[in-house]
Design an enzyme around this catalytic site. Structure first.
Site, mmCIF file in Angstrom:
data_model
loop_
_atom_site.group_PDB
_atom_site.id
_atom_site.type_symbol
_atom_site.label_atom_id
_atom_site.label_comp_id
_atom_site.label_asym_id
_atom_site.label_seq_id
_atom_site.Cartn_x
_atom_site.Cartn_y
_atom_site.Cartn_z
ATOM 1 N N TYR A 145 34.733 31.137 39.871
ATOM 2 C CA TYR A 145 34.989 29.902 40.447
ATOM 3 C C TYR A 145 34.164 28.739 40.300
ATOM 4 C CZ TYR A 145 38.424 32.276 43.714
ATOM 5 O OH TYR A 145 39.495 32.754 44.212
ATOM 6 N N LYS B 80 34.156 45.563 36.601
ATOM 7 C CA LYS B 80 34.970 45.776 35.287
ATOM 8 C C LYS B 80 33.917 46.245 34.111
ATOM 9 C CE LYS B 80 38.977 46.349 33.232
ATOM 10 N NZ LYS B 80 39.772 47.326 33.484
ATOM 11 N N ASP C 177 40.479 47.836 38.539
ATOM 12 C CA ASP C 177 41.917 48.238 38.375
ATOM 13 C C ASP C 177 42.053 49.574 39.363
ATOM 14 O OD1 ASP C 177 40.234 49.440 36.528
ATOM 15 O OD2 ASP C 177 41.711 49.457 34.989
ATOM 16 N N ASP D 181 38.715 38.270 45.853
ATOM 17 C CA ASP D 181 39.804 37.250 46.616
ATOM 18 C C ASP D 181 41.187 38.086 46.105
ATOM 19 O OD1 ASP D 181 41.292 35.035 47.084
ATOM 20 O OD2 ASP D 181 41.730 34.811 45.014
ATOM 21 N N ASP E 245 43.499 40.376 49.758
ATOM 22 C CA ASP E 245 44.959 40.035 49.954
ATOM 23 C C ASP E 245 45.603 41.313 49.896
ATOM 24 O OD1 ASP E 245 44.552 36.871 50.253
ATOM 25 O OD2 ASP E 245 46.442 36.885 48.973
HETATM 26 C C1 IPM Z 1 40.749 32.503 50.000
HETATM 27 C C2 IPM Z 1 41.403 31.721 49.232
HETATM 28 C C3 IPM Z 1 40.575 30.676 48.600
HETATM 29 C C4 IPM Z 1 39.873 31.358 47.528
HETATM 30 C C5 IPM Z 1 41.379 29.594 47.948
HETATM 31 C C6 IPM Z 1 42.290 28.541 48.766
HETATM 32 C C7 IPM Z 1 40.463 28.663 47.104
HETATM 33 O O1 IPM Z 1 42.430 32.368 48.401
HETATM 34 O O2 IPM Z 1 40.006 32.206 50.579
HETATM 35 O O3 IPM Z 1 40.858 33.887 49.737
HETATM 36 O O4 IPM Z 1 40.312 31.572 46.450
HETATM 37 O O5 IPM Z 1 38.603 31.662 47.681
HETATM 38 MG MG MG Z 2 42.334 34.481 48.760
#
Ligand code: IPM
Ligand code: MG
Length: 353
Positions: free
Chosen positions: A141, A191, A223, A247, A251
């Site tokens: 990032y 990784k 993975d 990140d 999710d």
């Molecule tokens: C999160 C989001 C952010 C990230 C985006 C909106 C930049 O996906 O907080 O997980 O990737 O950190």
């Molecule tokens: Mg995210």
């Protein structure tokens, strides 16, 4: 106690969920005899529209002067132009970096009443209680160089995955500290079979593991980890990993809980204010309809009370009230229910008082 809090509602459903979280903060203040004062600022698309920048120096300074910051979400189709020099997400990254909040705590628990709602089989979900610690201010990032160039007549894009030893050490040490108060197990995800930055990550994590023999350490390739998170999630206690892997994996992990709308997060540094936000995005498709799930933001309030204000019992009140509301079958649309954003909050408040 008295505390100065900064609110950054942001874009999309952000303002809707932050407004509900403030109702919860006020209820906690009333019950606990506290006084919270609020300053509000713009972050993301709304700040771009107003000031031409996704985060202004003034807003960052206001955040730095607060005891904690509660954020909603940023982004939306209006600001999605790939050629734009500034974007809502850039403001969020600048805020995280500006506040030096290098550790992003994302707890994933599965409420027993919601086991049927997750696409993962119920027998896999029993006992799931994971704390993901995502490194937040390094890696891909923020690595340099980054950008585009024309090279040999071809367009080339570059991102850099870099980590300094100290960036790895401080977040992994936190993972060990927090694991000690839980089931005593750290899963470090990397990784290392391919990436040099991961080999440094693994080397430092192994060193720290050697100094903390009371906590068990396992290394897992990313993975494999993505597979284990759905096939055997109950075996994971604290999962620590670099920014981008964290990140993606969070999710994925949110699916265990049944909805992205349920999960909170806390971003902490060595000192200074913490930043609290639900892990979901601005959800432009449902913005303005009053149907967003406020639980992720309300649970972020619990984390704020606990980590920034040291109000442990107050944090418990909020978490217990959310659990009780979910147990009583109170559900927003994302969980197959009918409650609006304020109605869901009403149910939680009713159980807090
Ligand atoms: C999160 C989001 C952010 C990230 C985006 C909106 C930049 O996906 O907080 O997980 O990737 O950190
Ligand atoms: Mg995210």
């Amino acid at each position: 106690m008295e505390a100065k809090l900064m609110l950054l509602p942001g874009d999309g459903i952000g303002p809707e969920v932050v407004a509900q979280a403030v109702r919860v903060l006020e209820a906690v203040a009333g019950k606990g005899g506290h006084t919270f004062s609020y300053a509000e600022g713009l972050l993301g698309g709304c700040s771009l529209d107003r000031y031409g920048a996704s985060l202004t120096d003034e807003t960052l300074a206001d955040c730095q002067a607060a005891e904690a910051i509660l954020m909603g979400a940023v982004g939306g189709p209006k600001w999605d132009d790939p050629g734009a020099s500034d974007r809502p997400e850039r403001g969020l990254l600048a805020l995280r970096r500006g506040l030096k909040v290098f550790a992003n705590l994302r707890p994933v628990r599965v409420h027993p009443e919601l086991v049927e709602w997750s696409p993962v089989k119920p027998d896999r979900l029993r006992g799931v209680d994971i704390l993901v610690i995502r490194e937040l201010t390094g890696g891909l990032y923020f690595g340099w160089p980054k950008g585009r160039e024309i090279k040999d007549g071809r367009e080339r894009a570059v991102d850099t995955l870099e980590y300094y030893d100290y960036e790895i050490r401080r977040v992994v040490e936190l993972a060990f500290r927090l694991a000690r108060g839980r089931r005593g197990k750290v899963t470090s995800v990397d990784k290392a079979n391919v990436l040099e930055s991961s080999r440094l990550w693994r080397q430092i994590t192994t060193e720290i593991g050697g100094l903390n023999p009371d906590v068990s350490l396992e290394h897992m390739l990313v993975d494999t980890a993505s597979m284990r998170l759905v096939s055997a999630p109950a075996q994971i206690d604290v999962l620590v990993t670099e920014n981008m892997f964290g990140d993606i994996l969070t999710d994925e992990a949110s699916v265990l809980a049944g909805s992205m709308g349920l999960l909170p997060s806390a971003s902490l540094g060595a000192e200074g204010p913490g930043l609290y936000e639900p892990i979901h995005g601005s959800a432009p498709d449902i913005a303005g309809q009053g149907i967003a799930n406020p639980v992720g933001t309300i649970l972020s309030v619990a984390m704020l009370l606990r980590h920034s204000l040291g109000l442990e019992s107050e944090a418990d009140w909020v978490e217990l009230a959310v659990d009780a509301a979910l147990a009583a079958n109170c559900r927003t649309v994302d969980l197959g229910g009918k409650l609006s954003t304020p109605q869901m909050t009403d149910e939680i408040l009713a159980r807090l008082e």
